[in-house]
Write an enzyme that holds these catalytic residues in place. Structure first.
Site, PDB file in Angstrom:
ATOM      1  N   HIS A 159       0.841  -1.208   0.000  1.00 59.59           N
ATOM      2  CA  HIS A 159       0.000   0.000   0.000  1.00 59.59           C
ATOM      3  C   HIS A 159       0.870   1.249   0.000  1.00 59.59           C
ATOM      4  CE1 HIS A 159      -2.669   3.071   1.846  1.00 59.59           C
ATOM      5  NE2 HIS A 159      -3.556   2.519   1.028  1.00 59.59           N
ATOM      6  N   CYS A 160       1.918   1.250   0.812  1.00 58.70           N
ATOM      7  CA  CYS A 160       2.789   2.423   0.934  1.00 58.70           C
ATOM      8  C   CYS A 160       3.443   2.798  -0.391  1.00 58.70           C
ATOM      9  CB  CYS A 160       3.900   2.157   1.945  1.00 58.70           C
ATOM     10  SG  CYS A 160       3.350   1.788   3.609  1.00 58.70           S
ATOM     11  N   ILE A 161       3.961   1.814  -1.101  1.00 55.86           N
ATOM     12  CA  ILE A 161       4.750   2.127  -2.299  1.00 55.86           C
ATOM     13  C   ILE A 161       3.900   2.381  -3.529  1.00 55.86           C
ATOM     14  CG2 ILE A 161       6.736   0.847  -1.436  1.00 55.86           C
ATOM     15  CD1 ILE A 161       6.089  -1.281  -3.618  1.00 55.86           C
TER      16      ILE A 161
END
Length: 185
Positions: free
Chosen positions: A164-166
């Protein structure tokens, strides 16, 4: 990280920018997220809404891991919360993989940090066949009709992020923001 950002200011900004009417404040994040490079409580490794009123929550069941002691306060906050229309939340456990540590200490590996896309979900995997399969099953139930695809996320987490972060959006930089002209001037 942002001492000026009181709860009131954050809630007002979220209401202004994305129209929120309800905020749920969790008491803290996962243990490793408080290390030097951590985000100090980033929610996308702790909990996420799969649908209105339905929250997927990281579940560390092993008492040897420090997040086991963290989770009761998070669950309490979610049990006491309601969604934007006042409904109690349905909490769905996403159990952590079996591995507790890496070379840096206790891991914050989780299945909450996934990406929902058209027709599918890109989920974190940890070379833990049983836990990865259980996570795919739970994510499939949370997102009916979507294909669940697992991507090995260990190297991503080792560098401070997750699926999700990247994959978050990056706004385009306007041409007038100080970029160099073609001739380098």
């Amino acid at each position: 990280r942002n001492p000026w950002a009181t709860k009131e200011r954050v809630e007002a900004e979220l209401a202004r920018t994305i129209g929120t009417t309800t905020a749920i404040w969790l008491p803290r994040g996962l243990t490793r997220d408080y290390d030097e490079l951590g985000t100090r409580g980033h929610v996308d490794i702790v909990a996420t809404f799969a649908s209105p009123g339905r929250v997927l929550v990281h579940a560390q069941h092993d008492p040897e891991h420090p997040d086991h002691a963290v989770m009761p306060a998070i669950y309490d906050a979610l049990r006491d919360a309601t969604d934007a229309v006042g409904r109690s939340l349905t909490i769905v456990d996403l159990p952590a993989p079996a591995q507790l540590t890496d070379d840096e200490g206790f891991v914050d590996w989780n299945y909450v940090n996934h990406l929902t896309v058209n027709g599918g979900v890109i989920a974190c995997g940890y070379d833990d066949p049983l836990a990865d399969a259980r996570a795919r099953e739970l994510l499939g139930a949370a997102y009916p009709g979507r294909e669940i695809v697992t991507v090995d996320a260990r190297e991503i987490f080792a560098r401070g992020g997750g699926i999700h972060c990247i994959t978050q959006q990056q706004p385009a930089v306007p041409a007038s923001s100080g970029t160099l002209a073609k001739d380098g001037a």
